[in-house]
Design a protein around this motif. Structure first.
Motif, PDB file in Angstrom:
ATOM      1  N   UNK A 164      -7.115  -0.578   2.585  1.00  0.00           N
ATOM      2  CA  UNK A 164      -7.073  -1.485   1.448  1.00  0.00           C
ATOM      3  C   UNK A 164      -7.914  -2.728   1.702  1.00  0.00           C
ATOM      4  N   UNK A 165      -8.460  -3.256   0.620  1.00  0.00           N
ATOM      5  CA  UNK A 165      -9.270  -4.460   0.713  1.00  0.00           C
ATOM      6  C   UNK A 165      -8.410  -5.653   1.110  1.00  0.00           C
ATOM      7  N   UNK A 216      -4.094  -5.284  -8.392  1.00  0.00           N
ATOM      8  CA  UNK A 216      -3.774  -4.494  -9.582  1.00  0.00           C
ATOM      9  C   UNK A 216      -3.728  -3.024  -9.181  1.00  0.00           C
ATOM     10  N   UNK A 217      -2.535  -2.526  -8.938  1.00  0.00           N
ATOM     11  CA  UNK A 217      -2.344  -1.140  -8.553  1.00  0.00           C
ATOM     12  C   UNK A 217      -1.192  -0.546  -9.373  1.00  0.00           C
ATOM     13  N   UNK A 218      -1.475  -0.067 -10.598  1.00  0.00           N
ATOM     14  CA  UNK A 218      -0.406   0.449 -11.448  1.00  0.00           C
ATOM     15  C   UNK A 218       0.190   1.774 -10.976  1.00  0.00           C
ATOM     16  N   UNK A 258      -6.109   1.880  -8.408  1.00  0.00           N
ATOM     17  CA  UNK A 258      -6.187   0.445  -8.168  1.00  0.00           C
ATOM     18  C   UNK A 258      -7.521  -0.101  -8.650  1.00  0.00           C
ATOM     19  N   UNK A 259      -7.597  -1.422  -8.734  1.00  0.00           N
ATOM     20  CA  UNK A 259      -8.784  -2.098  -9.257  1.00  0.00           C
ATOM     21  C   UNK A 259      -9.732  -2.452  -8.117  1.00  0.00           C
ATOM     22  N   UNK A 283      -1.030  -4.883  -3.154  1.00  0.00           N
ATOM     23  CA  UNK A 283      -1.466  -4.139  -4.337  1.00  0.00           C
ATOM     24  C   UNK A 283      -2.972  -4.264  -4.554  1.00  0.00           C
ATOM     25  N   UNK A 284      -3.717  -4.481  -3.464  1.00  0.00           N
ATOM     26  CA  UNK A 284      -5.165  -4.601  -3.553  1.00  0.00           C
ATOM     27  C   UNK A 284      -5.820  -3.223  -3.595  1.00  0.00           C
ATOM     28  N   UNK A 285      -7.131  -3.211  -3.749  1.00  0.00           N
ATOM     29  CA  UNK A 285      -7.900  -1.987  -3.931  1.00  0.00           C
ATOM     30  C   UNK A 285      -7.749  -1.026  -2.756  1.00  0.00           C
ATOM     31  N   UNK A 286      -7.433   0.239  -3.073  1.00  0.00           N
ATOM     32  CA  UNK A 286      -7.371   1.293  -2.062  1.00  0.00           C
ATOM     33  C   UNK A 286      -8.759   1.916  -1.952  1.00  0.00           C
ATOM     34  N   UNK A 287      -9.426   1.609  -0.865  1.00  0.00           N
ATOM     35  CA  UNK A 287     -10.789   2.100  -0.659  1.00  0.00           C
ATOM     36  C   UNK A 287     -10.802   3.554  -0.205  1.00  0.00           C
TER      37      UNK A 287
END
Length: 272
Positions: free
Chosen positions: A206-207, A155-157, A144-145, A183-187
């Motif tokens: 996730x964020x 953005x999580x392709x 993820x971004x 689909x946010x950033x997975x910290x």
């Protein structure tokens, strides 16, 4: 066959591809393209394969930062090392005389790497645990971004579960989807077995924007995984402080002495 030379039906060699009439050039180039596509397909399908050894031990060190198991089912115990317990793990595969290391970041397929080649600030995170209860350790993989600022970027392709045994490139015996809530950033990502039923739970941080992290808990569901609707706000506590892969739930490793029999080879750098 010489590169750049096509073979006619009568066995004679034709000129290089840039010679000759347009119709022939199109035919030869088309055949060459087919060969390239076929070769690419063969390459993509010819990666390493896991073994067929029955499931063995799955256990953790005292601090919950090293998980020991026969990840690739070759009869030798491997180690999954995650010092921060955040999902940025390294797998150490045992061999007969040496060991090889693979980071979670390197486990993406060629297609997944090509698909996000132009994206910036991308990070991988993975959780290792036996999610379906078959005795083999699986991998929940996210790509993820990362956020920079208060606004999360969706953005999580990659969000998939790879069922064990896993090969040395971290590919799975089969792959299922992870149904995500956002689909946010997975910290951070981790696995627990809080109810000790042999089926690990998936924890994902996730964020949520404005410095907030939301935690979701997921379970295996008929060949895929689903993150629940519940979310815990981790604002101000830091995701790493609240979301940790509690591999200790799987049991603490106690390795046999040299006089005791074992049907597996201990992993490298493990004290006896």
């Amino acid at each position: 066959m010489t590169e750049g030379v096509a073979v006619q039906q009568d066995g004679s060699s034709s000129p290089p591809l840039w010679w000759g009439a347009g119709s022939r050039r199109r035919t030869v180039i088309g055949a060459g393209t087919a060969l390239v596509v076929s070769a690419a397909g063969f390459y993509l399908a010819s990666g390493p394969e896991p073994g067929n050894h029955p499931p063995t031990v799955v256990c953790s060190n005292e601090s919950g930062t090293v998980l020991t198991t026969d990840l690739d089912a070759d009869g030798r115990l491997d180690e999954i090392r995650d010092p921060r317990r955040s999902g940025d793990a390294t797998v150490v595969f045992s061999r007969a005389t040496t060991a090889s290391e693979v980071r979670v970041e390197e486990g993406r397929t060629l297609w997944q790497k090509a698909r996000s080649a132009l994206s910036q600030d991308m990070e991988a995170s993975g959780a290792f645990g036996d999610f379906n209860g078959d005795g083999y350790v699986d991998l929940a993989l996210f790509y993820s971004q990362a956020d920079y600022g208060d606004s999360p970027r969706s953005n999580m392709p990659v969000h998939e579960v790879r069922y064990g045994p896993l090969a040395r490139d971290l590919s799975g015996s089969r792959t299922g989807s992870i149904r995500i809530r956002a689909s946010t950033f997975v910290d951070a990502a981790g696995a627990t077995d809080e109810d000790h039923d042999g089926r690990a739970e998936l924890h994902v941080s996730q964020s949520g924007g404005d410095g907030r992290f939301d935690r979701y808990i997921g379970h295996e569901d008929n060949g895929s995984m689903k993150l629940g609707n519940e979310r815990a706000d981790l604002t101000g506590s830091g995701a790493d402080a609240e979301l940790r892969s509690n591999w200790r739930d799987f049991g603490i490793c106690v390795f046999p002495t040299a006089r005791e029999h074992s049907d597996t080879t201990p992993p490298p750098n493990v004290a006896q």
